[in-house]
Design a protein around this motif. Structure first.
Motif, short mmCIF file in Angstrom:
data_model
loop_
_atom_site.label_atom_id
_atom_site.label_comp_id
_atom_site.label_asym_id
_atom_site.label_seq_id
_atom_site.Cartn_x
_atom_site.Cartn_y
_atom_site.Cartn_z
N ARG A 9 0.92 -1.21 -0.23
CA ARG A 9 -0.18 -0.33 0.20
C ARG A 9 1.09 1.82 -0.32
O ARG A 9 1.47 1.37 0.42
CB ARG A 9 -1.06 0.35 1.63
CG ARG A 9 -1.43 1.03 1.52
CD ARG A 9 -2.97 0.99 2.67
NE ARG A 9 -3.76 2.06 2.86
CZ ARG A 9 -3.82 3.35 3.09
NH1 ARG A 9 -1.99 3.86 3.41
NH2 ARG A 9 -4.09 4.14 3.26
N ASN A 12 5.61 4.36 -4.02
CA ASN A 12 6.59 4.64 -5.37
C ASN A 12 5.34 5.80 -5.95
O ASN A 12 4.81 6.13 -6.90
CB ASN A 12 6.44 3.40 -6.37
CG ASN A 12 7.33 2.01 -5.45
OD1 ASN A 12 8.32 2.32 -5.05
ND2 ASN A 12 7.40 1.53 -6.65
N VAL A 13 4.98 6.03 -4.87
CA VAL A 13 4.41 7.38 -4.44
C VAL A 13 4.49 8.75 -3.89
O VAL A 13 5.06 8.11 -2.25
CB VAL A 13 2.62 7.66 -4.83
CG1 VAL A 13 2.49 6.87 -5.97
CG2 VAL A 13 2.14 6.80 -3.35
N LYS A 17 9.58 5.53 -2.36
CA LYS A 17 9.92 4.29 -3.04
C LYS A 17 10.14 2.58 -2.63
O LYS A 17 11.32 2.60 -1.92
CB LYS A 17 11.74 4.93 -3.37
CG LYS A 17 11.02 6.19 -4.34
CD LYS A 17 11.28 5.29 -6.06
CE LYS A 17 11.04 6.44 -6.78
NZ LYS A 17 10.07 6.41 -7.99
N LEU A 39 5.17 -4.55 -12.27
CA LEU A 39 4.93 -3.23 -12.87
C LEU A 39 6.24 -2.58 -11.10
O LEU A 39 6.57 -3.48 -10.62
CB LEU A 39 4.37 -2.67 -12.96
CG LEU A 39 3.16 -3.88 -13.91
CD1 LEU A 39 1.34 -3.10 -13.55
CD2 LEU A 39 3.90 -2.51 -15.34
N SER A 41 5.24 -0.88 -8.63
CA SER A 41 3.71 -0.46 -8.01
C SER A 41 3.47 -0.91 -6.36
O SER A 41 2.49 -1.49 -6.32
CB SER A 41 2.26 0.00 -8.82
OG SER A 41 2.08 -1.17 -9.43
N ASN A 43 4.15 -4.82 -6.72
CA ASN A 43 3.35 -5.76 -6.10
C ASN A 43 4.27 -6.85 -6.75
O ASN A 43 5.37 -7.52 -7.08
CB ASN A 43 2.58 -6.10 -7.88
CG ASN A 43 1.75 -5.00 -8.35
OD1 ASN A 43 0.75 -5.32 -7.45
ND2 ASN A 43 1.96 -4.10 -9.17
N THR A 163 -5.20 -1.24 -0.57
CA THR A 163 -4.28 -0.78 -1.69
C THR A 163 -5.64 -1.42 -2.88
O THR A 163 -5.71 -2.58 -3.16
CB THR A 163 -3.29 -1.62 -1.60
OG1 THR A 163 -2.02 -0.84 -3.12
CG2 THR A 163 -3.16 -2.91 -1.61
N ARG A 165 -5.54 -1.66 -7.46
CA ARG A 165 -4.78 -2.04 -8.96
C ARG A 165 -5.62 -2.01 -9.97
O ARG A 165 -7.40 -2.35 -9.86
CB ARG A 165 -4.59 -3.03 -8.97
CG ARG A 165 -3.66 -4.05 -7.88
CD ARG A 165 -2.09 -3.34 -7.58
NE ARG A 165 -1.39 -3.21 -7.01
CZ ARG A 165 -0.19 -2.73 -5.55
NH1 ARG A 165 -1.46 -1.92 -5.54
NH2 ARG A 165 0.24 -2.70 -4.90
N THR A 169 -3.68 -4.78 -14.25
CA THR A 169 -3.39 -5.83 -13.49
C THR A 169 -3.56 -6.84 -12.57
O THR A 169 -2.87 -8.00 -12.12
CB THR A 169 -2.57 -4.42 -12.01
OG1 THR A 169 -2.01 -3.51 -12.57
CG2 THR A 169 -1.51 -4.37 -11.21
#
Length: 179
Positions: A9, A12-13, A17, A39, A41, A43, A163, A165, A169
């Motif tokens: 959750r 990368n926002v 990171k 990806l 994000s 996963n 979180t 997706r 995805t």
């Protein structure tokens, strides 16, 4: 050895990171025999002899904090649970027509009907939602960029912990764990 899908959750926002190598290293640290990412994000698909559920979520959360000093939530699902999410999708036409506007929020705990109604009533835009246990489906009809859904839900103070997706995805993750 059975796989588990581990979804991070809020990474990368906003400067939080977690790179592919970090996730794969975390899997090694925890003794998983095989791990793959999808990806950038958050996963992670892991194979090993570990039990799933809350115990695995906690082990991943504690392990990431020890490894990187970052505390965040993991939502773990078994392949059968992910297949159930796909099969129960109430927005089938949208999944085909605009899969990047259909998001699935994998929740930490089941959402009760009262909370679902509060969230539904708080929506000021065209979005539609459907809840099913630990899954929240959101159809962002006009796209996510212009949506006020997050702001609307924060006002309720009942937004569920999860979180998201997008549908593409979700399908890719299912393909990674298909037997």
């Amino acid at each position: 050895m059975s796989p588990h899908i581990a979804l991070l959750r809020a990474v990368n926002v906003g400067g939080r990171k977690v790179l592919k190598d970090d996730l794969l290293g975390l899997a090694r640290d925890l003794g998983f025999g095989e791990a793959k990412t999808l990806l950038a994000s958050g996963n992670l698909v892991i194979w090993g002899r570990h039990e799933g559920g809350a115990a695995l979520e906690k082990a991943l959360e504690d392990g990431l904090e020890a490894r990187m000093g970052l505390r965040t939530d993991f939502m773990v699902r078994a392949p059968a649970e992910l297949r159930g999410v796909i099969d129960a999708n109430p927005f089938r036409e949208q999944a085909v027509a605009r899969p990047n506007h259909l998001l699935v929020s994998f929740l930490k705990s089941p959402i009760d009907q009262g909370t679902a109604e509060v969230l539904r009533a708080a929506i000021t835009g065209p979005e539609e939602i459907h809840t099913d246990g630990r899954t929240l489906y959101i159809d962002f009809k006009d796209g996510i960029a212009e949506s006020t859904l997050d702001r609307d839900w924060k006002k309720t103070k009942r937004a569920p912990l999860g979180t998201m997706r997008n549908w593409n995805t979700v399908l890719k993750l299912a393909a990674m764990v298909a037997a």
